[in-house]
Design a protein around this motif. Sequence first.
Motif, short mmCIF file in Angstrom:
data_model
loop_
_atom_site.label_atom_id
_atom_site.label_comp_id
_atom_site.label_asym_id
_atom_site.label_seq_id
_atom_site.Cartn_x
_atom_site.Cartn_y
_atom_site.Cartn_z
N ALA A 78 0.83 -1.21 0.00
CA ALA A 78 0.00 0.00 0.00
C ALA A 78 0.87 1.25 0.00
O ALA A 78 0.63 2.19 -0.77
CB ALA A 78 -0.92 0.00 1.21
N HIS A 79 1.89 1.25 0.83
CA HIS A 79 2.76 2.42 0.93
C HIS A 79 3.61 2.60 -0.34
O HIS A 79 3.85 3.73 -0.77
CB HIS A 79 3.62 2.32 2.19
CG HIS A 79 2.79 2.27 3.43
ND1 HIS A 79 2.09 3.35 3.91
CD2 HIS A 79 2.51 1.25 4.27
CE1 HIS A 79 1.42 3.01 4.99
NE2 HIS A 79 1.66 1.73 5.24
N LYS A 80 4.01 1.50 -0.95
CA LYS A 80 4.76 1.59 -2.22
C LYS A 80 3.88 2.15 -3.32
O LYS A 80 4.32 2.99 -4.10
CB LYS A 80 5.30 0.22 -2.62
CG LYS A 80 6.46 -0.24 -1.76
CD LYS A 80 6.96 -1.60 -2.18
CE LYS A 80 8.08 -2.06 -1.25
NZ LYS A 80 8.49 -3.44 -1.51
N LEU A 81 2.64 1.67 -3.41
CA LEU A 81 1.72 2.19 -4.43
C LEU A 81 1.47 3.67 -4.23
O LEU A 81 1.40 4.44 -5.19
CB LEU A 81 0.41 1.41 -4.41
CG LEU A 81 0.45 0.02 -4.99
CD1 LEU A 81 -0.84 -0.74 -4.67
CD2 LEU A 81 0.67 0.06 -6.50
N LEU A 82 1.34 4.08 -2.98
CA LEU A 82 1.09 5.49 -2.68
C LEU A 82 2.27 6.36 -3.11
O LEU A 82 2.10 7.49 -3.56
CB LEU A 82 0.81 5.67 -1.19
CG LEU A 82 0.18 6.97 -0.74
CD1 LEU A 82 -1.07 7.29 -1.55
CD2 LEU A 82 -0.15 6.89 0.74
#
Length: 188
Positions: A78-82
């Motif tokens: 999730a944090h990588k996609l963000l």
Amino acid sequence: MVLADPARPMRADARRNYDAIVAAARTAFGEHGPGASLDDIAKRARVGAGTLYRHFPTREALIEAVYRGEIGELSERAHKLLAELPPEEALPAWIKEEVHWIVRNRGLAMTLKSSIDAGSETFAWCQSSLRGAAGALLAAAQEAGAVRRDVTAIDVLRIGHGIGLAAEHASAEESRRLLSIMLKGLEA
């Protein structure tokens, strides 16, 4: 690769064995479900049965380690996609990954849920990790004006979970349609 439990200091060789066992278990559970042979897992990890049992005295302990690793990776994603995508694209991309994860890991998740207490440290950690991941994506999408303000991280997780369960018995096209309907319903 899943890292060893940071609360337990280990020698480098013990850490490699731990990680190899968890990786082998993940593969075996994916192929045969949570009832996969522990002897087969030890062979895949290229360790003896004694080494497997020193790290994981019960099947449930091994399942828990695999599950925590999976939840950790899903949350990190999730944090990588963000960081890689605009918020209005990152949230739907992660929800699609969440749904795929639910379909792929349902047996493992059901076994874990039946073997651990809902108030346990693992359950709390998994819940907190997923809520934090969904919350970060959701807050960014709401700030960008892409998602309704009344949607919560728990809503996102529950709806994604529901679609994941429905997708087990639906065609790929039906699953995409359900996901599209859900994503459209989140729009501001």
